[in-house]
Write a protein that holds these residues in place. Structure first.
Motif, mmCIF file in Angstrom:
data_model
loop_
_atom_site.group_PDB
_atom_site.id
_atom_site.type_symbol
_atom_site.label_atom_id
_atom_site.label_comp_id
_atom_site.label_asym_id
_atom_site.label_seq_id
_atom_site.Cartn_x
_atom_site.Cartn_y
_atom_site.Cartn_z
ATOM 1 N N GLY A 156 0.841 -1.206 0.000
ATOM 2 C CA GLY A 156 0.000 0.000 0.000
ATOM 3 C C GLY A 156 0.869 1.246 0.000
ATOM 4 N N HIS A 157 0.327 2.302 -0.563
ATOM 5 C CA HIS A 157 1.079 3.561 -0.684
ATOM 6 C C HIS A 157 0.133 4.743 -0.889
ATOM 7 N N PHE A 158 0.674 5.939 -0.738
ATOM 8 C CA PHE A 158 0.012 7.177 -1.167
ATOM 9 C C PHE A 158 0.679 7.621 -2.467
ATOM 10 N N HIS A 159 -0.032 8.384 -3.284
ATOM 11 C CA HIS A 159 0.610 9.094 -4.386
ATOM 12 C C HIS A 159 1.036 10.449 -3.821
ATOM 13 N N ALA A 160 2.338 10.664 -3.778
ATOM 14 C CA ALA A 160 2.855 11.884 -3.144
ATOM 15 C C ALA A 160 2.741 13.087 -4.075
ATOM 16 N N ASP A 207 -4.615 10.619 -9.948
ATOM 17 C CA ASP A 207 -5.603 9.659 -9.489
ATOM 18 C C ASP A 207 -5.305 8.296 -10.137
ATOM 19 N N GLU A 208 -6.066 7.301 -9.741
ATOM 20 C CA GLU A 208 -5.819 5.948 -10.263
ATOM 21 C C GLU A 208 -7.129 5.178 -10.382
ATOM 22 N N ILE A 209 -7.166 4.252 -11.339
ATOM 23 C CA ILE A 209 -8.332 3.377 -11.524
ATOM 24 C C ILE A 209 -7.894 1.920 -11.346
ATOM 25 N N GLY A 218 -4.519 7.010 0.418
ATOM 26 C CA GLY A 218 -3.595 5.878 0.423
ATOM 27 C C GLY A 218 -4.375 4.622 0.100
ATOM 28 N N HIS A 219 -3.769 3.698 -0.652
ATOM 29 C CA HIS A 219 -4.517 2.521 -1.092
ATOM 30 C C HIS A 219 -3.725 1.226 -0.942
ATOM 31 N N ARG A 220 -4.476 0.189 -0.525
ATOM 32 C CA ARG A 220 -3.933 -1.173 -0.356
ATOM 33 C C ARG A 220 -4.999 -2.143 -0.819
ATOM 34 N N VAL A 228 4.843 10.010 -7.903
ATOM 35 C CA VAL A 228 5.798 9.609 -6.867
ATOM 36 C C VAL A 228 5.028 8.744 -5.868
ATOM 37 N N HIS A 229 5.473 7.504 -5.690
ATOM 38 C CA HIS A 229 4.800 6.581 -4.765
ATOM 39 C C HIS A 229 5.421 6.700 -3.370
ATOM 40 N N ASP A 230 4.584 7.017 -2.384
ATOM 41 C CA ASP A 230 5.055 7.158 -0.999
ATOM 42 C C ASP A 230 4.665 5.903 -0.212
HETATM 43 ZN ZN ZN Z 1 -1.206 3.723 -6.573
#
Ligand code: ZN
Ligand code: F6R
Length: 188
Positions: A86-90, A94-96, A133-135, A155-157
């Motif tokens: 799991g991560h946040f986009h820093a 957005d994402e699908i 944040g998504h997992r 950037v993936h955080d």
């Molecule tokens: Zn992502």
């Protein structure tokens, strides 16, 4: 990236040449599972594969899209289902997620501690706005496979999730998955 048209199935999409294949084993997930004793006991027995991620990252200008296919192996560590880090986009983006196979859950959190959970079943779509944040979690008995599509130069955080976890845990209950609060969670 060249044009393509393929069936929206795991078999169809896995024909695409991935620029990166990432395999996360149990040893890569130290500190992610709530039950540290169950984690240590399983790792002592075998460093099993938890998930594979085939990624075709768009590294050109700002027009393209990156995409990936994730496959999470079924199983649990203690009572907690196999899941991604799991991560946040820093950065903005957005994402699908589109589910292809199996049965999963999408866990979302904001940095302020708001949490949401969505079912992921074949044919379903989830939208992840920047800031969440998504997992993903495999809550079924079969491999869980989904496609992800995101804009370039994200950037993936991972650090915030590694440090604070998610507010919710997805556990194996007597008759299916149950959500429980994560006692170690702190809002980042
Ligand atoms: Zn992502
Ligand atoms: C990309 C994305 C997914 C994940 C993949 C693996 O922005 O959200 O494609 O990267 O499901 O999960 P992580 O990256 O959390 O190990």
């Amino acid at each position: 990236m060249l044009p393509f048209g393929l069936p929206l199935t795991a078999e169809g999409l896995l024909q695409l040449p991935a620029t990166k294949t990432i395999r996360r084993h149990l040893s890569d997930m130290r500190g992610y599972y709530a039950d540290a004793d169950a984690y240590a006991a399983r790792l002592a027995a075998e460093d099993s594969l938890i998930y594979t991620f085939w990624e075709t990252e768009y590294t050109g200008d700002t027009r393209g899209l990156s995409f990936g296919i994730t496959e999470i192996v079924p199983g649990t560590v203690g009572r907690e289902f196999h899941m991604t880090k799991g991560h946040f986009h820093a950065s903005d983006g957005d994402e699908i997620y589109l589910t292809l196979k199996g049965r999963g859950k999408l866990l979302l959190q904001t940095r302020q501690g708001e949490a949401r959970t969505y079912d992921m079943t074949p044919g379903g779509i989830c939208y992840i706005p920047t800031g969440w944040g998504h997992r993903t979690v495999n809550v079924g008995a079969e491999p869980f496979i989904f496609v992800s599509i995101w804009p370039p130069h994200i950037v993936h955080d991972y650090e915030s999730v590694q440090k604070y976890g998610f507010p919710q845990l997805m556990l194996q209950g007597d008759s299916g998955p149950v959500e429980a609060p994560n006692p170690r969670y702190q809002a980042g």
